[in-house]
Scaffold this motif. Structure first.
Motif, short mmCIF file in Angstrom:
data_model
loop_
_atom_site.label_atom_id
_atom_site.label_comp_id
_atom_site.label_asym_id
_atom_site.label_seq_id
_atom_site.Cartn_x
_atom_site.Cartn_y
_atom_site.Cartn_z
N GLU A 177 3.53 -1.63 12.11
CA GLU A 177 4.02 -2.46 13.22
C GLU A 177 5.27 -1.81 13.78
O GLU A 177 5.23 -1.10 14.77
CB GLU A 177 4.25 -3.89 12.74
N THR A 178 6.39 -1.98 13.11
CA THR A 178 7.64 -1.36 13.59
C THR A 178 7.79 0.06 13.03
O THR A 178 8.56 0.85 13.55
CB THR A 178 8.85 -2.17 13.13
N GLY A 179 7.11 0.33 11.94
CA GLY A 179 7.22 1.65 11.31
C GLY A 179 8.34 1.70 10.28
O GLY A 179 8.55 2.73 9.63
N SER A 180 9.04 0.59 10.07
CA SER A 180 10.20 0.67 9.18
C SER A 180 9.80 0.77 7.70
O SER A 180 10.49 1.43 6.93
CB SER A 180 11.18 -0.47 9.44
N THR A 181 8.67 0.16 7.32
CA THR A 181 8.23 0.31 5.92
C THR A 181 7.96 1.78 5.61
O THR A 181 8.33 2.29 4.56
CB THR A 181 6.98 -0.54 5.63
N LEU A 182 7.30 2.45 6.57
CA LEU A 182 7.02 3.88 6.37
C LEU A 182 8.33 4.66 6.26
O LEU A 182 8.52 5.43 5.32
CB LEU A 182 6.20 4.43 7.55
N ILE A 231 0.83 -1.22 0.00
CA ILE A 231 0.00 0.00 0.00
C ILE A 231 0.86 1.27 0.00
O ILE A 231 0.46 2.30 -0.54
CB ILE A 231 -0.94 0.01 1.23
N GLU A 232 2.03 1.17 0.64
CA GLU A 232 2.90 2.35 0.76
C GLU A 232 3.29 2.94 -0.59
O GLU A 232 3.71 4.09 -0.68
CB GLU A 232 4.17 1.99 1.55
N LEU A 233 3.18 2.13 -1.64
CA LEU A 233 3.51 2.63 -2.98
C LEU A 233 2.58 3.75 -3.42
O LEU A 233 3.01 4.68 -4.13
CB LEU A 233 3.32 1.48 -3.99
C1 PRP Z 1 2.20 -4.91 6.39
C2 PRP Z 1 1.61 -3.52 6.27
C3 PRP Z 1 2.82 -2.65 6.11
C4 PRP Z 1 3.87 -3.36 6.94
C5 PRP Z 1 4.02 -2.67 8.27
O1 PRP Z 1 2.41 -5.39 5.11
O2 PRP Z 1 0.72 -3.45 5.17
O3 PRP Z 1 3.21 -2.57 4.77
O4 PRP Z 1 3.42 -4.70 7.13
O5 PRP Z 1 5.05 -3.22 9.04
P1 PRP Z 1 6.22 -2.34 9.65
O6 PRP Z 1 5.60 -1.15 10.31
O7 PRP Z 1 6.87 -3.26 10.66
O8 PRP Z 1 7.15 -1.97 8.54
P2 PRP Z 1 2.70 -6.91 4.79
O9 PRP Z 1 4.13 -7.20 4.99
O10 PRP Z 1 1.76 -7.75 5.58
O11 PRP Z 1 2.39 -7.04 3.25
P3 PRP Z 1 1.45 -6.27 2.22
O12 PRP Z 1 2.27 -5.13 1.71
O13 PRP Z 1 1.17 -7.27 1.17
O14 PRP Z 1 0.22 -5.79 2.92
#
Ligand code: PRP
Length: 216
Positions: free
Chosen positions: A163-168, A146-148
């Motif tokens: 969760e950890t916020g690292s993807t953001l 989704i972040e895309l």
């Molecule tokens: C989930 C969520 C975020 C990420 C958050 O995606 O959609 O992208 O985890 O985690 P973080 O805060 O620890 O970085 P997931 O890996 O389940 O896959 P998805 O992109 O297919 O939803």
């Protein structure tokens, strides 16, 4: 005695919840064989069956009584809006449902501009923006990564799990608003709860006491 059927969301959650079942003396050796393509696993002595399903389908199996018990994240329970009893917070898989985006989107959000919201959770997003914030937005359903969306200009913000916020962080996005806390829950079919009160009650109480022990 009829089988008591447990549906679990595939993945990390299933492994952790199987370990909890094991502590209650409810084992399912068959299920540990990762190479197996079998879909359902039985413990004949205890008259119990376990199966793994896509998270979104777990509340469906439970509402229709095809599974008596389900283990699934609160995000999925809220999104699916099925009729079932939520009986225990397992306090695992803790994370938050948030509105996220580039820091520059904060102003658009606060000025109630008509923004686009990309999400895997359209019902949660609708409920938040329409019922809680009384803000009109355009919701765009996506199925992953989704972040895309705000990066490539599909939407101004997203509603997603943090969760950890690292993807953001790694994608230059921030949490703009928090919608609700999330964690894994045990859910029960409403008829099973009455019909199998004794067996299911024992499992619920067992899980609740583990959770209490581990979160003291
Ligand atoms: C989930 C969520 C975020 C990420 C958050 O995606 O959609 O992208 O985890 O985690 P973080 O805060 O620890 O970085 P997931 O890996 O389940 O896959 P998805 O992109 O297919 O939803």
């Amino acid at each position: 005695m009829r089988y008591l059927t447990v549906a679990m969301a595939k993945g990390r959650l299933a492994e952790k919840s199987l370990a909890m079942f094991e502590r209650l003396g409810i084992t399912c050796e068959e299920m540990k064989d990762k190479s197996s393509r079998k879909l359902i696993f039985t413990n004949e002595d205890l008259k119990m069956r376990f199966f793994l399903a896509k998270a979104n389908d777990v509340p469906t199996y439970v509402e229709y009584g095809a599974a008596d018990i389900g283990i699934v994240g609160r995000d999925t329970i809220l999104e699916e809006g099925r009729k079932l009893y939520e009986v225990a917070d397992l306090k695992i898989g803790k994370c938050r449902m948030c509105v996220c985006g580039p820091a520059s989107a904060a102003e658009k959000l606060s000025h109630h501009e008509l923004i686009r919201v990309a999400t895997k959770y359209p019902n949660i997003a609708k409920d938040y923006f329409y019922n809680k914030k009384h803000q009109t937005v355009e919701i765009i359903k996506l199925n992953g990564s989704i972040e895309l969306a705000p990066i490539v200009g599909l939407s101004e913000v997203i509603v997603d799990i943090v969760e950890t916020g690292s993807t953001l962080r790694e994608n230059g996005l921030v949490v703009l608003e928090e919608i609700c806390p999330l964690s894994a829950r045990m859910v029960v079919n409403q008829v099973s709860m009455k019909r199998e009160n004794e067996r299911i009650g024992k499992i619920i109480r067992g899980f609740q006491s583990f959770v209490q022990e581990e979160n003291q």
